[in-house]
Design a protein around this motif. Structure first.
Motif, PDB file in Angstrom:
ATOM      1  N   PRO A 107      12.004  10.705 -37.457  1.00  0.00           N
ATOM      2  CA  PRO A 107      12.503   9.691 -38.393  1.00  0.00           C
ATOM      3  C   PRO A 107      13.655   8.859 -37.850  1.00  0.00           C
ATOM      4  O   PRO A 107      14.544   9.364 -37.163  1.00  0.00           O
ATOM      5  CB  PRO A 107      12.946  10.547 -39.595  1.00  0.00           C
ATOM      6  N   VAL A 108      13.606   7.564 -38.176  1.00  0.00           N
ATOM      7  CA  VAL A 108      14.686   6.634 -37.807  1.00  0.00           C
ATOM      8  C   VAL A 108      15.721   6.693 -38.918  1.00  0.00           C
ATOM      9  O   VAL A 108      15.400   6.473 -40.091  1.00  0.00           O
ATOM     10  CB  VAL A 108      14.150   5.203 -37.639  1.00  0.00           C
ATOM     11  N   TYR A 109      16.975   6.978 -38.557  1.00  0.00           N
ATOM     12  CA  TYR A 109      17.970   7.261 -39.594  1.00  0.00           C
ATOM     13  C   TYR A 109      18.930   6.094 -39.839  1.00  0.00           C
ATOM     14  O   TYR A 109      19.047   5.606 -40.951  1.00  0.00           O
ATOM     15  CB  TYR A 109      18.754   8.522 -39.227  1.00  0.00           C
ATOM     16  N   SER A 110      19.635   5.673 -38.800  1.00  0.00           N
ATOM     17  CA  SER A 110      20.692   4.678 -38.989  1.00  0.00           C
ATOM     18  C   SER A 110      20.349   3.393 -38.248  1.00  0.00           C
ATOM     19  O   SER A 110      19.586   3.393 -37.273  1.00  0.00           O
ATOM     20  CB  SER A 110      22.031   5.230 -38.480  1.00  0.00           C
ATOM     21  N   ILE A 111      20.933   2.284 -38.709  1.00  0.00           N
ATOM     22  CA  ILE A 111      20.707   0.989 -38.067  1.00  0.00           C
ATOM     23  C   ILE A 111      21.957   0.137 -38.204  1.00  0.00           C
ATOM     24  O   ILE A 111      22.681   0.225 -39.201  1.00  0.00           O
ATOM     25  CB  ILE A 111      19.481   0.280 -38.682  1.00  0.00           C
ATOM     26  N   ALA A 112      22.241  -0.671 -37.174  1.00  0.00           N
ATOM     27  CA  ALA A 112      23.400  -1.569 -37.210  1.00  0.00           C
ATOM     28  C   ALA A 112      23.101  -2.781 -36.345  1.00  0.00           C
ATOM     29  O   ALA A 112      22.434  -2.670 -35.307  1.00  0.00           O
ATOM     30  CB  ALA A 112      24.664  -0.864 -36.700  1.00  0.00           C
ATOM     31  N   PHE A 113      23.598  -3.946 -36.782  1.00  0.00           N
ATOM     32  CA  PHE A 113      23.404  -5.183 -36.036  1.00  0.00           C
ATOM     33  C   PHE A 113      24.622  -5.474 -35.158  1.00  0.00           C
ATOM     34  O   PHE A 113      25.767  -5.197 -35.543  1.00  0.00           O
ATOM     35  CB  PHE A 113      23.177  -6.358 -36.984  1.00  0.00           C
ATOM     36  N   HIS A 114      24.352  -6.047 -33.993  1.00  0.00           N
ATOM     37  CA  HIS A 114      25.409  -6.543 -33.114  1.00  0.00           C
ATOM     38  C   HIS A 114      26.161  -7.657 -33.839  1.00  0.00           C
ATOM     39  O   HIS A 114      25.556  -8.425 -34.600  1.00  0.00           O
ATOM     40  CB  HIS A 114      24.766  -7.066 -31.823  1.00  0.00           C
ATOM     41  N   PRO A 115      27.468  -7.803 -33.645  1.00  0.00           N
ATOM     42  CA  PRO A 115      28.212  -8.849 -34.364  1.00  0.00           C
ATOM     43  C   PRO A 115      27.714 -10.263 -34.082  1.00  0.00           C
ATOM     44  O   PRO A 115      27.875 -11.152 -34.914  1.00  0.00           O
ATOM     45  CB  PRO A 115      29.665  -8.651 -33.880  1.00  0.00           C
ATOM     46  N   ASP A 116      27.117 -10.494 -32.903  1.00  0.00           N
ATOM     47  CA  ASP A 116      26.540 -11.808 -32.612  1.00  0.00           C
ATOM     48  C   ASP A 116      25.194 -11.998 -33.292  1.00  0.00           C
ATOM     49  O   ASP A 116      24.709 -13.128 -33.406  1.00  0.00           O
ATOM     50  CB  ASP A 116      26.349 -11.995 -31.099  1.00  0.00           C
ATOM     51  N   GLY A 117      24.562 -10.901 -33.692  1.00  0.00           N
ATOM     52  CA  GLY A 117      23.255 -10.980 -34.316  1.00  0.00           C
ATOM     53  C   GLY A 117      22.092 -10.914 -33.348  1.00  0.00           C
ATOM     54  O   GLY A 117      20.933 -10.971 -33.754  1.00  0.00           O
ATOM     55  N   SER A 118      22.377 -10.779 -32.059  1.00  0.00           N
ATOM     56  CA  SER A 118      21.318 -10.793 -31.052  1.00  0.00           C
ATOM     57  C   SER A 118      20.624  -9.449 -30.903  1.00  0.00           C
ATOM     58  O   SER A 118      19.448  -9.383 -30.542  1.00  0.00           O
ATOM     59  CB  SER A 118      21.896 -11.199 -29.693  1.00  0.00           C
ATOM     60  N   LEU A 119      21.339  -8.369 -31.142  1.00  0.00           N
ATOM     61  CA  LEU A 119      20.826  -7.025 -30.910  1.00  0.00           C
ATOM     62  C   LEU A 119      20.864  -6.196 -32.187  1.00  0.00           C
ATOM     63  O   LEU A 119      21.596  -6.520 -33.124  1.00  0.00           O
ATOM     64  CB  LEU A 119      21.647  -6.313 -29.825  1.00  0.00           C
ATOM     65  N   VAL A 120      20.091  -5.122 -32.183  1.00  0.00           N
ATOM     66  CA  VAL A 120      20.149  -4.147 -33.267  1.00  0.00           C
ATOM     67  C   VAL A 120      20.076  -2.763 -32.644  1.00  0.00           C
ATOM     68  O   VAL A 120      19.366  -2.547 -31.657  1.00  0.00           O
ATOM     69  CB  VAL A 120      19.011  -4.368 -34.299  1.00  0.00           C
ATOM     70  N   GLY A 121      20.843  -1.844 -33.189  1.00  0.00           N
ATOM     71  CA  GLY A 121      20.831  -0.468 -32.708  1.00  0.00           C
ATOM     72  C   GLY A 121      20.228   0.446 -33.758  1.00  0.00           C
ATOM     73  O   GLY A 121      20.516   0.312 -34.951  1.00  0.00           O
ATOM     74  N   THR A 122      19.377   1.367 -33.327  1.00  0.00           N
ATOM     75  CA  THR A 122      18.777   2.343 -34.234  1.00  0.00           C
ATOM     76  C   THR A 122      19.030   3.750 -33.714  1.00  0.00           C
ATOM     77  O   THR A 122      19.123   3.962 -32.500  1.00  0.00           O
ATOM     78  CB  THR A 122      17.252   2.132 -34.371  1.00  0.00           C
ATOM     79  N   THR A 123      19.160   4.699 -34.619  1.00  0.00           N
ATOM     80  CA  THR A 123      19.313   6.096 -34.230  1.00  0.00           C
ATOM     81  C   THR A 123      18.221   6.918 -34.898  1.00  0.00           C
ATOM     82  O   THR A 123      17.722   6.557 -35.969  1.00  0.00           O
ATOM     83  CB  THR A 123      20.681   6.662 -34.647  1.00  0.00           C
ATOM     84  N   GLY A 124      17.861   8.021 -34.245  1.00  0.00           N
ATOM     85  CA  GLY A 124      16.787   8.832 -34.787  1.00  0.00           C
ATOM     86  C   GLY A 124      17.119  10.302 -34.813  1.00  0.00           C
ATOM     87  O   GLY A 124      18.075  10.760 -34.169  1.00  0.00           O
ATOM     88  N   LEU A 125      16.320  11.039 -35.547  1.00  0.00           N
ATOM     89  CA  LEU A 125      16.464  12.478 -35.573  1.00  0.00           C
ATOM     90  C   LEU A 125      15.871  13.111 -34.309  1.00  0.00           C
ATOM     91  O   LEU A 125      15.860  14.330 -34.173  1.00  0.00           O
ATOM     92  CB  LEU A 125      15.787  13.052 -36.821  1.00  0.00           C
ATOM     93  N   ASP A 126      15.419  12.253 -33.363  1.00  0.00           N
ATOM     94  CA  ASP A 126      14.929  12.715 -32.070  1.00  0.00           C
ATOM     95  C   ASP A 126      16.048  12.793 -31.031  1.00  0.00           C
ATOM     96  O   ASP A 126      15.772  12.935 -29.840  1.00  0.00           O
ATOM     97  CB  ASP A 126      13.817  11.797 -31.558  1.00  0.00           C
ATOM     98  N   THR A 127      17.302  12.694 -31.467  1.00  0.00           N
ATOM     99  CA  THR A 127      18.533  12.814 -30.666  1.00  0.00           C
ATOM    100  C   THR A 127      18.841  11.587 -29.809  1.00  0.00           C
ATOM    101  O   THR A 127      19.807  11.616 -29.043  1.00  0.00           O
ATOM    102  CB  THR A 127      18.544  14.067 -29.747  1.00  0.00           C
ATOM    103  N   ILE A 128      18.072  10.522 -29.914  1.00  0.00           N
ATOM    104  CA  ILE A 128      18.364   9.338 -29.108  1.00  0.00           C
ATOM    105  C   ILE A 128      18.668   8.142 -29.996  1.00  0.00           C
ATOM    106  O   ILE A 128      18.349   8.114 -31.186  1.00  0.00           O
ATOM    107  CB  ILE A 128      17.201   8.989 -28.158  1.00  0.00           C
ATOM    108  N   SER A 129      19.309   7.150 -29.374  1.00  0.00           N
ATOM    109  CA  SER A 129      19.546   5.855 -30.011  1.00  0.00           C
ATOM    110  C   SER A 129      18.937   4.781 -29.118  1.00  0.00           C
ATOM    111  O   SER A 129      18.856   4.951 -27.898  1.00  0.00           O
ATOM    112  CB  SER A 129      21.044   5.600 -30.191  1.00  0.00           C
ATOM    113  N   ARG A 130      18.527   3.701 -29.718  1.00  0.00           N
ATOM    114  CA  ARG A 130      17.950   2.593 -28.966  1.00  0.00           C
ATOM    115  C   ARG A 130      18.655   1.291 -29.316  1.00  0.00           C
ATOM    116  O   ARG A 130      19.042   1.077 -30.470  1.00  0.00           O
ATOM    117  CB  ARG A 130      16.453   2.445 -29.246  1.00  0.00           C
ATOM    118  N   ILE A 131      18.809   0.434 -28.309  1.00  0.00           N
ATOM    119  CA  ILE A 131      19.308  -0.920 -28.507  1.00  0.00           C
ATOM    120  C   ILE A 131      18.138  -1.868 -28.296  1.00  0.00           C
ATOM    121  O   ILE A 131      17.472  -1.840 -27.256  1.00  0.00           O
ATOM    122  CB  ILE A 131      20.448  -1.262 -27.526  1.00  0.00           C
ATOM    123  N   TRP A 132      17.888  -2.708 -29.301  1.00  0.00           N
ATOM    124  CA  TRP A 132      16.752  -3.631 -29.280  1.00  0.00           C
ATOM    125  C   TRP A 132      17.267  -5.065 -29.220  1.00  0.00           C
ATOM    126  O   TRP A 132      18.267  -5.408 -29.857  1.00  0.00           O
ATOM    127  CB  TRP A 132      15.898  -3.477 -30.531  1.00  0.00           C
TER     128      TRP A 132
END
Length: 456
Positions: free
Chosen positions: A242-267
Motif C-alpha cells: 500500500p501507498v501511504y503518504s504523498i507530498a508535492f515539491h514546492p515548485d510543483g514539478s515533483l511528487v514523493g510517495t511512501t509505501g508500506l514496502d519500506t521505500i519512497s519514490r520521487i516522481w
C-alpha cells in the motif's frame, strides 16, 4: 538482457528459434507505461510551465542567500543569517497554549490553512471540523464520510482570493473515497472522488491547485483533475505494498510517495517517470515532506527514525533517531525550512533544527498516540492531533525567552501575528462546480522581485 525494441523481425525470429519456439518475455530494461487521457498531457504541460517559473524564482533567491552566506564566512555580519539563528533559538521555547477536545473518536489528521486563521481536523467518526485560529472556536462540521476519515488538506489559495464556495478542502477516508468541500458551510461535497478499490490514506492539493493526489491501500496513487469535475487522469502503480503518504515539491514539478514496502519514490510529474528511489528504512514509511530549499526530503517510518535525503546526491544525508515508537508524520517549516517537526505514537512531537538536525524541543502533553503535526509559516505556531481525541496548539512563549536573546533586538512581531504572505506564485480562482482556472499573481511576483532587488 536484450532490449527488444531495438531488435529487427529477423533477430526476433532467431531468438525465438534459440528458445525452442517460446516467446522471450523477460526484458530487464523494459520501460512500463500507463495509458492516460489527453487531459493528462495538458496537465503535465501546465505543471511544467508552472514549476519552471517557480523554480526560477526560488533559485534566484537562493543565489542571493548563498552570496550572503559567502559574505558571512568572510567574517562580515549579515542581518538575515543572524535573524535565522535567533528564530531557531526561539523554537526551544515552544509551549502548549491551548488544548481542545476535537471529537468523540481519535483525530487522525490536522492541517493549518494557508493564511493560518483556520484549522481543519478529521477523525474516526468520519467528520471534518473547521476551527478558528487562534480562538480555537468551532466554525462548522462537515459530516461527509461513511467510515473513518484519514486525511485533510487545504487548497493552496484558500483564504487568498479563492471564493469560499469553491474547492477549498479535500478529505480522504477509509470508505475508499475523497471528497472536495467548500468553506461556505455547505455540508454537501462539491465532488466525490471514486475509483480506488481499498481504503485511502492521504489526499493532497498540488501547489497550483488544479489537481488533487490520493494514496491508497490498493497499492496505487492517483491524480484527479478538479477542472474536469474530479475526473481521475492518472492511476499510478510503483509500490509493492500500500501507498501511504504523498507530498508535492514546492515548485510543483515533483511528487514523493511512501509505501508500506519500506521505500519512497520521487516522481517527475512533467514526464510521469520515477526518478529516484529512497531506500534505507527497515520498516514501513509513513510520512514524507519536501524542504522549501527544493532539494532536501524528509521521510519518517515505523522504524522510529526520520531520514534526511539530498536529492542532488541521490542518497540519505542524515538519520535522526527521533522517537521511541513509530513516527506518524513529518513536516518542514513551510516558509524557510528552519526546522522539521515530527509526531509519534510515543505521545510526543519533536522539533529538529535544519542546521544540524539536532533536537531543539520535545512537545509533550498528549495522553495518547500523536497522529499528525502541522506548522504555520515562520513557526508562528504548530498544531498536533492525537488518539486522545484532542488537538493542541503550540506557540513560542516570548516571555520565557532569556534576556540575552531578547537584547539582540530581533523583531518579535511574528510571534503574535499570522503570516499572510502568498508564496505560491499563482492564485487559483475556483467556482462552485469545482472548475478552477489559473491566473498569474503578478502582485506577489512583483513583491518577490522587489525583495530580491533590495537584497542585492
Amino acid at each position: 538482457g536484450t532490449d527488444l525494441d531495438k531488435l529487427s523481425d529477423e533477430n526476433l525470429k532467431n531468438l525465438s528459434n534459440e528458445s525452442g519456439g517460446k516467446q522471450v518475455a523477460f526484458v530487464p530494461d523494459e520501460v512500463f507505461y500507463t495509458d492516460g487521457p489527453i487531459s493528462l498531457k495538458r496537465i503535465r504541460s501546465e505543471i511544467a510551465q508552472y514549476s519552471l517559473n517557480r523554480a526560477k524564482k526560488r533559485l534566484a533567491i537562493q543565489k542571493v542567500e548563498s552570496d550572503e552566506i559567502a559574505t558571512l564566512y568572510r567574517g562580515q555580519y549579515t542581518e538575515k543569517e543572524e535573524s535565522r539563528k535567533i528564530q531557531i533559538k526561539h523554537l526551544k521555547y515552544l509551549k502548549n497554549f491551548s488544548s481542545q477536545i476535537g471529537d468523540e473518536r481519535p483525530i487522525t489528521s490536522c492541517r493549518i490553512s494557508p493564511t493560518s486563521d483556520y484549522l481543519a481536523t478529521v477523525s474516526w467518526s468520519g467528520t471534518c471540523k473547521l476551527w478558528k485560529l487562534p480562538s480555537c472556536e468551532l466554525a462548522f462540521t462537515l459530516p461527509g464520510h461513511l467510515e473513518r476519515a484519514t486525511c485533510v488538506d487545504f487548497h493552496p489559495a484558500s483564504g487568498k482570493g479563492l471564493p469560499i464556495g469553491a474547492a477549498n478542502l479535500v478529505t480522504a477516508s477509509a470508505d475508499s473515497t475523497a471528497k472536495i468541500w467548500a468553506l461556505n458551510g455547505n455540508q454537501t461535497p462539491l465532488a466525490t472522488l471514486t475509483g480506488h478499490t481499498a481504503r485511502l490514506c492521504q489526499s493532497r492539493f498540488h501547489p497550483q491547485g488544479r489537481v488533487v493526489a490520493t494514496t491508497s491501500f490498493d497499492c496505487t496513487w492517483r491524480i484527479w483533475d478538479l477542472a474536469a469535475g474530479g475526473k481521475c487522469v492518472l492511476d499510478q502503480e510503483g509500490h509493492a505494498k500500500p501507498v501511504y503518504s504523498i507530498a508535492f515539491h514546492p515548485d510543483g514539478s515533483l511528487v514523493g510517495t511512501t509505501g508500506l514496502d519500506t521505500i519512497s519514490r520521487i516522481w517527475d510529474l512533467r514526464t510521469g517517470r520515477s526518478i529516484q528511489v529512497l531506500e534505507g528504512h527497515v520498516q514501513q514509511v509513513l510520512g514524507i515532506d519536501f524542504s522549501p530549499n527544493g532539494y532536501t526530503v524528509a521521510t519518517c517510518s515505523d522504524d522510529h527514525t526520520i531520514k534526511i535525503w539530498d536529492m542532488r546526491k541521490k542518497k540519505c544525508s542524515f538519520t535522526i533517531a527521533a522517537h521511541a515508537r513509530l513516527v506518524s508524520s513529518v513536516r518542514f517549516e513551510p516558509l524557510n525550512g528552519l526546522a522539521v517537526v515530527s509526531s509519534s505514537y510515543d505521545g510526543t512531537c519533536k522539533v529538529f533544527s535544519s542546521e544540524n538536525w539536532s533536537l531543539t524541543k520535545t512537545l509533550a502533553g498528549h495522553e495518547g498516540k500523536v497522529t499528525c503535526v502541522d506548522i504555520a509559516p515562520d513557526f508562528n505556531f504548530a498544531i498536533s492531533s492525537s488518539f486522545d481525541k484532542t488537538w493542541k496548539l503550540w506557540k513560542v512563549d516570548k516571555y520565557e525567552i532569556p534576556k540575552e536573546i531578547v537584547e539582540q533586538n530581533y523583531d518579535y512581531s511574528y510571534l503574535n501575528q499570522n503570516n499572510n504572505n502568498d508564496h505560491n506564485g499563482n492564485i487559483i480562482n475556483g467556482h462552485e462546480n469545482g472548475i478552477v482556472k489559473n491566473e498569474s499573481n503578478d502582485v506577489s511576483q512583483i513583491k518577490i522581485e522587489e525583495k530580491m532587488e533590495t537584497d542585492l
